[in-house]
Design a protein around this motif. Structure first.
Motif, PDB file in Angstrom:
ATOM      1  N   ARG A  34       0.841  -1.193   0.000  1.00 33.13           N
ATOM      2  CA  ARG A  34       0.000   0.000   0.000  1.00 33.13           C
ATOM      3  C   ARG A  34       0.873   1.239   0.000  1.00 33.13           C
ATOM      4  O   ARG A  34       2.018   1.231   0.453  1.00 33.13           O
ATOM      5  CB  ARG A  34      -0.956  -0.004   1.199  1.00 33.13           C
ATOM      6  CG  ARG A  34      -0.280   0.085   2.558  1.00 33.13           C
ATOM      7  CD  ARG A  34      -1.303  -0.079   3.682  1.00 33.13           C
ATOM      8  NE  ARG A  34      -0.673  -0.120   4.972  1.00 33.13           N
ATOM      9  CZ  ARG A  34      -0.628   0.909   5.803  1.00 33.13           C
ATOM     10  NH1 ARG A  34      -1.167   2.049   5.487  1.00 33.13           N
ATOM     11  NH2 ARG A  34      -0.037   0.791   6.977  1.00 33.13           N
ATOM     12  N   GLU A  42     -18.171   0.620   5.804  1.00 32.45           N
ATOM     13  CA  GLU A  42     -16.755   0.274   5.717  1.00 32.45           C
ATOM     14  C   GLU A  42     -16.046   0.838   6.932  1.00 32.45           C
ATOM     15  O   GLU A  42     -16.229   2.005   7.287  1.00 32.45           O
ATOM     16  CB  GLU A  42     -16.162   0.840   4.436  1.00 32.45           C
ATOM     17  CG  GLU A  42     -14.705   0.507   4.189  1.00 32.45           C
ATOM     18  CD  GLU A  42     -14.206   1.145   2.900  1.00 32.45           C
ATOM     19  OE1 GLU A  42     -13.433   2.117   2.991  1.00 32.45           O
ATOM     20  OE2 GLU A  42     -14.616   0.677   1.823  1.00 32.45           O
ATOM     21  N   VAL A 102      -7.662  -5.142  10.065  1.00 31.72           N
ATOM     22  CA  VAL A 102      -7.975  -5.005   8.651  1.00 31.72           C
ATOM     23  C   VAL A 102      -8.582  -3.627   8.426  1.00 31.72           C
ATOM     24  O   VAL A 102      -9.563  -3.258   9.073  1.00 31.72           O
ATOM     25  CB  VAL A 102      -8.964  -6.091   8.188  1.00 31.72           C
ATOM     26  CG1 VAL A 102      -9.359  -5.886   6.733  1.00 31.72           C
ATOM     27  CG2 VAL A 102      -8.347  -7.477   8.386  1.00 31.72           C
ATOM     28  N   ASN A 115     -10.436  -0.642   6.145  1.00 29.20           N
ATOM     29  CA  ASN A 115     -11.397  -0.456   5.053  1.00 29.20           C
ATOM     30  C   ASN A 115     -12.142  -1.747   4.718  1.00 29.20           C
ATOM     31  O   ASN A 115     -12.289  -2.120   3.553  1.00 29.20           O
ATOM     32  CB  ASN A 115     -10.690   0.074   3.797  1.00 29.20           C
ATOM     33  CG  ASN A 115      -9.910   1.356   4.062  1.00 29.20           C
ATOM     34  OD1 ASN A 115     -10.402   2.262   4.729  1.00 29.20           O
ATOM     35  ND2 ASN A 115      -8.684   1.419   3.559  1.00 29.20           N
ATOM     36  N   GLN A 116     -12.634  -2.422   5.744  1.00 31.90           N
ATOM     37  CA  GLN A 116     -13.371  -3.661   5.544  1.00 31.90           C
ATOM     38  C   GLN A 116     -14.862  -3.362   5.354  1.00 31.90           C
ATOM     39  O   GLN A 116     -15.482  -2.679   6.166  1.00 31.90           O
ATOM     40  CB  GLN A 116     -13.197  -4.603   6.737  1.00 31.90           C
ATOM     41  CG  GLN A 116     -14.042  -5.870   6.670  1.00 31.90           C
ATOM     42  CD  GLN A 116     -13.646  -6.742   5.497  1.00 31.90           C
ATOM     43  OE1 GLN A 116     -12.461  -6.988   5.282  1.00 31.90           O
ATOM     44  NE2 GLN A 116     -14.629  -7.226   4.745  1.00 31.90           N
ATOM     45  N   LYS A 120     -17.548 -12.919  -2.774  1.00 26.82           N
ATOM     46  CA  LYS A 120     -17.336 -11.528  -2.369  1.00 26.82           C
ATOM     47  C   LYS A 120     -18.663 -10.893  -1.963  1.00 26.82           C
ATOM     48  O   LYS A 120     -19.733 -11.343  -2.345  1.00 26.82           O
ATOM     49  CB  LYS A 120     -16.685 -10.737  -3.499  1.00 26.82           C
ATOM     50  CG  LYS A 120     -15.254 -11.162  -3.789  1.00 26.82           C
ATOM     51  CD  LYS A 120     -14.611 -10.249  -4.815  1.00 26.82           C
ATOM     52  CE  LYS A 120     -13.156 -10.638  -5.032  1.00 26.82           C
ATOM     53  NZ  LYS A 120     -12.469  -9.745  -5.994  1.00 26.82           N
ATOM     54  N   GLU A 180     -16.457  -6.667  -3.116  1.00 27.54           N
ATOM     55  CA  GLU A 180     -15.600  -6.505  -1.943  1.00 27.54           C
ATOM     56  C   GLU A 180     -15.162  -7.854  -1.383  1.00 27.54           C
ATOM     57  O   GLU A 180     -15.980  -8.754  -1.189  1.00 27.54           O
ATOM     58  CB  GLU A 180     -16.350  -5.727  -0.856  1.00 27.54           C
ATOM     59  CG  GLU A 180     -16.840  -4.352  -1.291  1.00 27.54           C
ATOM     60  CD  GLU A 180     -15.708  -3.360  -1.416  1.00 27.54           C
ATOM     61  OE1 GLU A 180     -14.598  -3.677  -0.970  1.00 27.54           O
ATOM     62  OE2 GLU A 180     -15.944  -2.261  -1.945  1.00 27.54           O
ATOM     63  N   PRO A 181     -13.872  -8.038  -1.088  1.00 25.98           N
ATOM     64  CA  PRO A 181     -13.398  -9.293  -0.484  1.00 25.98           C
ATOM     65  C   PRO A 181     -13.852  -9.426   0.959  1.00 25.98           C
ATOM     66  O   PRO A 181     -14.152  -8.431   1.636  1.00 25.98           O
ATOM     67  CB  PRO A 181     -11.873  -9.171  -0.576  1.00 25.98           C
ATOM     68  CG  PRO A 181     -11.613  -7.709  -0.654  1.00 25.98           C
ATOM     69  CD  PRO A 181     -12.783  -7.098  -1.367  1.00 25.98           C
ATOM     70  N   ASP A 228      -9.787 -12.749   3.304  1.00 25.66           N
ATOM     71  CA  ASP A 228      -9.064 -12.386   2.083  1.00 25.66           C
ATOM     72  C   ASP A 228      -8.359 -11.050   2.227  1.00 25.66           C
ATOM     73  O   ASP A 228      -7.251 -10.852   1.712  1.00 25.66           O
ATOM     74  CB  ASP A 228     -10.028 -12.341   0.896  1.00 25.66           C
ATOM     75  CG  ASP A 228     -10.516 -13.725   0.504  1.00 25.66           C
ATOM     76  OD1 ASP A 228      -9.927 -14.711   0.984  1.00 25.66           O
ATOM     77  OD2 ASP A 228     -11.486 -13.831  -0.261  1.00 25.66           O
ATOM     78  N   ASN A 229      -8.984 -10.117   2.933  1.00 21.18           N
ATOM     79  CA  ASN A 229      -8.343  -8.825   3.172  1.00 21.18           C
ATOM     80  C   ASN A 229      -7.147  -8.958   4.111  1.00 21.18           C
ATOM     81  O   ASN A 229      -6.175  -8.209   3.996  1.00 21.18           O
ATOM     82  CB  ASN A 229      -9.347  -7.826   3.738  1.00 21.18           C
ATOM     83  CG  ASN A 229     -10.020  -7.005   2.643  1.00 21.18           C
ATOM     84  OD1 ASN A 229      -9.469  -6.831   1.551  1.00 21.18           O
ATOM     85  ND2 ASN A 229     -11.208  -6.495   2.928  1.00 21.18           N
ATOM     86  N   GLY A 287      -4.564 -10.083   1.714  1.00 17.80           N
ATOM     87  CA  GLY A 287      -4.304  -9.042   0.728  1.00 17.80           C
ATOM     88  C   GLY A 287      -3.617  -7.822   1.300  1.00 17.80           C
ATOM     89  O   GLY A 287      -2.840  -7.159   0.610  1.00 17.80           O
ATOM     90  N   GLN A 288      -3.878  -7.505   2.583  1.00 18.30           N
ATOM     91  CA  GLN A 288      -3.247  -6.356   3.220  1.00 18.30           C
ATOM     92  C   GLN A 288      -1.935  -6.729   3.909  1.00 18.30           C
ATOM     93  O   GLN A 288      -1.351  -5.917   4.625  1.00 18.30           O
ATOM     94  CB  GLN A 288      -4.218  -5.713   4.210  1.00 18.30           C
ATOM     95  CG  GLN A 288      -5.438  -5.094   3.539  1.00 18.30           C
ATOM     96  CD  GLN A 288      -6.381  -4.403   4.516  1.00 18.30           C
ATOM     97  OE1 GLN A 288      -6.014  -4.100   5.658  1.00 18.30           O
ATOM     98  NE2 GLN A 288      -7.596  -4.138   4.070  1.00 18.30           N
TER      99      GLN A 288
END
Length: 407
Positions: A56, A156, A166, A168-169, A196, A202-203, A207-208, A211-212
């Motif tokens: 990021r 979010e 996490v 921005n979920q 999603k 959206e994941p 998954d986030n 991904g993060q």
């Protein structure tokens, strides 16, 4: 679960996750899912998609947050029906209790604005006005369950699980509740499935996490204890497994569907070697928020007859059976043959005690097939017997014998 990118999202999650403290066995039957029975299995995953950590931007610097090896989250056992743990939502964090469900992908919690129905009052609720990181997506949702329904809006915010935050979920903020988690100290759900959310855009939370860059491996595992034993505390392990909670090697099987934790088994037998059903193979879905083992009516009826159980109730959907509590110690193991290996489930796991009665966890459902294969839903009674590893990166699921301290 089906998601539609419309102004109002209607999501059918016919699920056991709306768990109640059961007062009558027929309610236990009504809480199991049916949405998996409608779908058709897809091709076996030969080349699974591997999730990768995403970097990021922070000003002009690019970096990846430090990854954890594994994180253990303690889970509470609610009468051997549902297991739940704590999360923190928003900034500053607000602590809530949630169930973790492999049978769905949606995350939702109760909102402070959920005041219109009695079923909202006993729950801890998220105060969106107190969070400095909340973003409202201005789109409504409606979830349908066998025990009731709830609706609200997509939002979010940050969610912390086991010390991992996490950002921005996307999740649902329930403002109206009718019967979901009634009289139970559970304030929402974390979906650990594949689909999603928010119109397929959206994941989900796990998954986030990958991904993060919060986890090294896209793997999580469950250990479920028994309420009336000296087992160690139940655990959800993120990022891998906890070797202290299982014995022996894992039996791994590839997933046979791309949108759920489904695999193919060989057959089911008693521990005397008698094949009682599914001799030509079966499909099974593992659901961590389902308190039954649901299978084809004819085969489950035959199995319960061999166990000495009698039909207790049926509600047009599930057939539930009762057994004499004095016979539990003399009952045989029920063995699921998977990849040629025996997964033996003892009576201490497949007999569930409710209000002084002993119920067989094997419940029957009519027309339970997918592409001519019998379909089973393996819920918490099955997972009490087997430490279960969900390997999303390799498209497989693994079972090892749970390390119970008091067998």
């Amino acid at each position: 679960m089906h998601l539609f990118p419309a102004a109002v999202l209607t999501i059918t999650l016919i699920s056991s996750c709306a768990a109640r403290v059961l007062n009558f066995p027929v309610n236990a039957a009504s809480r199991s899912r049916t949405h998996f029975h409608r779908g058709q299995p897809q091709q076996r995953l030969h080349a699974p998609v591997r999730l990768r950590a995403l970097s990021r931007q922070d000003g002009n610097r690019k970096h990846v947050r430090a990854k954890a090896s594994t994180i253990d989250i303690e889970l509470q056992n609610l009468n051997n029906t549902v297991y739940y743990g704590s999360i923190n939502v928003g900034t500053p964090g607000q602590q809530l209790n949630v169930a973790f469900d492999t049978g769905s992908s949606a995350t939702w919690i109760f909102s402070e604005r959920c005041l219109s129905s009695p079923d909202c009052h006993m729950h801890r609720k998220y105060n969106n006005a107190s969070s400095t990181t909340l973003k409202n997506k201005l789109v409504r949702f409606a979830f349908e369950y066998f025990t009731g329904s709830l609706s609200g809006v997509w939002v979010e915010d940050s969610i912390s699980v086991g010390g991992l935050t996490v950002e921005n979920q996307t999740f649902g903020l329930a403002t109206v509740n009718d019967g979901v988690y009634e009289n139970v100290d559970i304030d929402g759900m974390i979906g650990l499935g594949f689909l999603k959310m928010f119109g397929g855009k959206e994941p989900n939370l796990f998954d986030n996490m990958v991904g993060q860059g919060l986890l090294q491996n896209p793997v999580f595992s469950f250990y479920f204890n028994r309420k009336d034993s000296d087992d160690p505390s139940s655990r959800l392990t993120l990022g891998g497994t906890n070797p202290d909670l299982y014995t022996g090697d894992f039996t791994f099987v590839d997933l046979t569907a791309q949108n759920r934790w489904q695999f193919e088994g060989d057959w089911v037998q008693l521990n005397d070697g008698e094949v009682i059903f599914s001799k030509y193979g079966f499909q099974a879905v593992v659901e961590s928020d389902n308190d039954m083992i649901v299978g084809p009516y004819e085969d489950v009826s035959d199995l319960n007859m061999k166990l000495g159980a009698t039909l207790l109730s049926e509600n047009g959907y599930l057939y539930v059976y009762e057994i004499n509590c004095d016979s539990i110690d003399s009952l045989p193991d029920v063995e699921f043959i998977v990849d040629g290996k025996k997964l033996a489930l003892s009576s201490k796991d497949y007999i569930v005690k409710r209000n002084g009665r002993c119920l067989s966890a094997f419940a029957g459902k009519k027309n339970s097939t997918v592409k001519r294969h019998q379909l089973w839903i393996l819920g918490t009674p099955f997972m009490r017997g087997f430490y279960t590893q969900f390997d999303k990166g390799n498209g497989r699921i693994g079972f090892a014998k749970a390390k119970h301290l008091n067998k």
